[in-house]
Design a protein around this motif. Structure first.
Motif, PDB file in Angstrom:
ATOM      1  N   ASN A 115      30.740  16.906  20.457  1.00 36.26           N
ATOM      2  CA  ASN A 115      31.535  16.413  19.341  1.00 36.26           C
ATOM      3  C   ASN A 115      30.679  15.476  18.492  1.00 36.26           C
ATOM      4  OD1 ASN A 115      33.338  15.140  17.602  1.00 36.26           O
ATOM      5  ND2 ASN A 115      35.000  15.155  19.088  1.00 36.26           N
ATOM      6  N   ARG A 116      30.350  15.915  17.277  1.00 36.22           N
ATOM      7  CA  ARG A 116      29.565  15.093  16.342  1.00 36.22           C
ATOM      8  C   ARG A 116      30.406  14.729  15.118  1.00 36.22           C
ATOM      9  NH1 ARG A 116      24.178  14.769  16.551  1.00 36.22           N
ATOM     10  NH2 ARG A 116      24.012  14.773  14.264  1.00 36.22           N
ATOM     11  N   ALA A 117      31.723  14.620  15.323  1.00 32.63           N
ATOM     12  CA  ALA A 117      32.626  14.383  14.197  1.00 32.63           C
ATOM     13  C   ALA A 117      32.300  13.088  13.467  1.00 32.63           C
ATOM     14  CB  ALA A 117      34.071  14.367  14.684  1.00 32.63           C
ATOM     15  N   THR A 118      31.735  12.096  14.177  1.00 31.89           N
ATOM     16  CA  THR A 118      31.424  10.809  13.546  1.00 31.89           C
ATOM     17  C   THR A 118      30.046  10.807  12.886  1.00 31.89           C
ATOM     18  OG1 THR A 118      30.537   9.965  15.635  1.00 31.89           O
ATOM     19  CG2 THR A 118      32.883   9.580  15.194  1.00 31.89           C
ATOM     20  N   MET A 119      29.304  11.892  13.040  1.00 32.53           N
ATOM     21  CA  MET A 119      27.944  11.968  12.487  1.00 32.53           C
ATOM     22  C   MET A 119      27.961  12.563  11.077  1.00 32.53           C
ATOM     23  SD  MET A 119      26.257  10.741  15.008  1.00 32.53           S
ATOM     24  CE  MET A 119      26.336  10.511  16.800  1.00 32.53           C
ATOM     25  N   ASN A 120      26.994  12.146  10.256  1.00 30.13           N
ATOM     26  CA  ASN A 120      26.895  12.677   8.899  1.00 30.13           C
ATOM     27  C   ASN A 120      26.445  14.129   8.886  1.00 30.13           C
ATOM     28  OD1 ASN A 120      27.692  10.288   7.656  1.00 30.13           O
ATOM     29  ND2 ASN A 120      25.612   9.456   7.694  1.00 30.13           N
ATOM     30  N   ASN A 121      25.642  14.519   9.889  1.00 34.52           N
ATOM     31  CA  ASN A 121      25.144  15.897   9.972  1.00 34.52           C
ATOM     32  C   ASN A 121      25.808  16.627  11.126  1.00 34.52           C
ATOM     33  OD1 ASN A 121      22.595  14.171   8.921  1.00 34.52           O
ATOM     34  ND2 ASN A 121      22.577  16.209   8.010  1.00 34.52           N
TER      35      ASN A 121
END
Length: 469
Positions: A115-121
């Motif tokens: 889960n990279r939902a908080t990442m810009n990429n």
């Protein structure tokens, strides 16, 4: 696949990439040489398939902030590893291998799902993906040709979506030819097919997370559901299909289409509204109307048919007016609902079953009743053979299927002097008779339709969105 060693690539700290085998034609990736393995933002991560060759199904949102754009993906699992992120947190992640494409070059890389939902990429490129032919210029970005998110707003997105392993549920209570063929053909195409007993499903109905449960567990997200709902469980079976529709699963036949096709009175009203040819039909609730009811249809012989009849059961040929009155009185005594139809004599105990898939007639057979039986159902001893149908018959079958909104249907026609007459539209047609008599692999045609329908859908541009975002 081209040889990446043949040319030098310069990467900035952020680059456009494509993952063609996942159906992702454009994605912004952050280059991080401090990370060993690449990672991609994935959600609804679920494993499926045989234990010896497990796969993982997941979905992607390639454009940050556009959760309405959903790319369903599946891939074989190559590993499961403990990965420690930059903030020191560890998690076990599934690892897949897939080709990455940049500026005409393509090479396989390993990617972990997280889960990279908080990442810009949405994607991070680790050093394992950065082979010897790549040099990093940490102060620059987009040194390779820029792609665009515009592709996700066009039909090209569907066209470029690869064929992938699907997880498909067959709602069926019977281990019959049709169910076995659905499993056999699906597995031959690399899909995972799970047969689910419809009556053992139960539902959690709420606005936030509607679910279908089975034998004490929540059922996973399926790419498609093939309903094989028996007539005896139509109300509950269509409720289960409706629940899958609520979740957003592609159902080969909709709950509304199945319900309409099973209600013979409503079905005839729908076909009349669509001006589809059918035998003259009448219905009444009061026993005082028996004479008028028969008069509306015509003269004997007549067909008296129970509304709940299937496979030729509850269908009676009354050869005289007196016989028709007796049958009607008997049905009324049982408080049964029924239709009265004129008997198409020129059909001579034969009808034509057209199998319609995705708006096309893929096979047709002529069914002939057993000796002395006016009904042509194969379940009652009838026989079948392949038949060529006319353009008018083909168009009638397609219009009938479209009237009920069915992607898969068996349309039964009679050949009459005034043109084809539709007897019935079946939402759960059997495959044995038509495959054996025509020699056609109709189940393969059904999977073609499923594979086409589960491809991702383009999203509309937002007015405030800038180009490439």
């Amino acid at each position: 696949m081209s040889d990446p060693e043949n040319r030098l690539l310069k990467f900035g700290w952020e680059e456009w990439v494509a993952l063609p085998e996942l159906g992702v034609p454009a994605l912004k990736a952050k280059v991080d040489t401090g990370a060993r393995t690449s990672a991609i933002h994935a959600y609804d991560i679920e494993t499926f398939g045989p234990a010896a060759r497990p796969k993982v199904r997941f979905t992607l949102h390639p454009i940050p902030g556009r959760d309405d754009l959903v790319i369903p993906c599946s891939a074989p699992i190559v590993d499961r590893r403990e990965v420690t992120s930059s903030n020191g947190e560890s998690e076990h992640r599934y690892v897949i291998e897939t080709p990455i494409a940049v500026n005409g070059e393509s090479w396989p890389i390993e990617i972990t799902l997280t889960n990279r939902a908080t990442m810009n990429n949405r994607m991070l490129l680790g050093r394992q993906a950065l082979l010897d032919h790549i040099t990093i210029v940490a102060t620059e970005r987009f040194l390779q040709p820029q792609l665009s998110f515009d592709v996700y707003h066009s039909a090209r997105m569907r066209q470029e979506a690869p064929n992938r392993s699907l997880r498909v549920a067959v709602l069926s209570r019977e281990n019959n030819y049709s169910t076995r063929r659905l499993v056999e053909e699906g597995e031959k195409r690399g899909h995972t097919i799970e047969v689910i007993d419809t009556t053992r499903c139960y539902m959690a109905i709420n606005a936030l997370a509607p679910e279908v449960h089975y034998d004490g567990k929540r059922l996973p997200r399926y790419d498609a559901v093939i309903p094989r709902i028996g007539a005896s469980i139509t109300p509950y079976g269509t409720a289960v299909v409706r629940q899958f529709e609520t979740i957003g699963t592609f159902c080969v036949n909709s709950s509304a289409g199945i319900t309409a096709s099973r209600d013979k009175l409503y079905a005839h009203q729908l076909m009349a509204r669509a001006r589809i040819g059918m035998p003259n039909t009448a219905f009444a609730a009061s026993p005082k109307d028996t004479g008028n009811l028969i008069g509306l249809v015509g003269t004997a012989p007549l067909i008296v048919k129970l509304l709940e009849s299937t496979q030729g059961k509850g269908v009676v040929l009354a050869e005289t007016k007196k016989a028709a009155e007796s049958v009607i009185d008997a049905f009324r005594g049982l408080k049964a609902n029924f239709l009265v139809q004129d008997f198409v004599k020129e059909a001579a105990g034969e009808d034509i079953r057209c199998l319609v898939i995705g708006g096309k007639v893929v096979a047709s057979m002529k069914r002939t009743g057993a000796e002395g039986d006016f009904r042509s159902n194969l379940h009652r001893g009838g026989s079948a053979r392949s038949v060529r149908i006319s353009k008018e018959e083909r168009e009638t079958a397609i219009r009938a299927a479209r009237t009920f909104g069915l992607n898969l249907s068996g349309v039964d026609l009679l050949r009459s002097e005034s043109g084809p007459k539709v007897l019935e539209v079946n939402s759960s047609p059997g495959f044995e008779g038509i495959e054996v008599s025509t020699g056609k692999n109709v189940v393969a045609k059904l999977y073609d339709e499923i594979e086409n329908n589960v491809r991702p859908t383009p999203v509309r541009r937002r007015k405030s969105a800038t180009r490439g975002a």
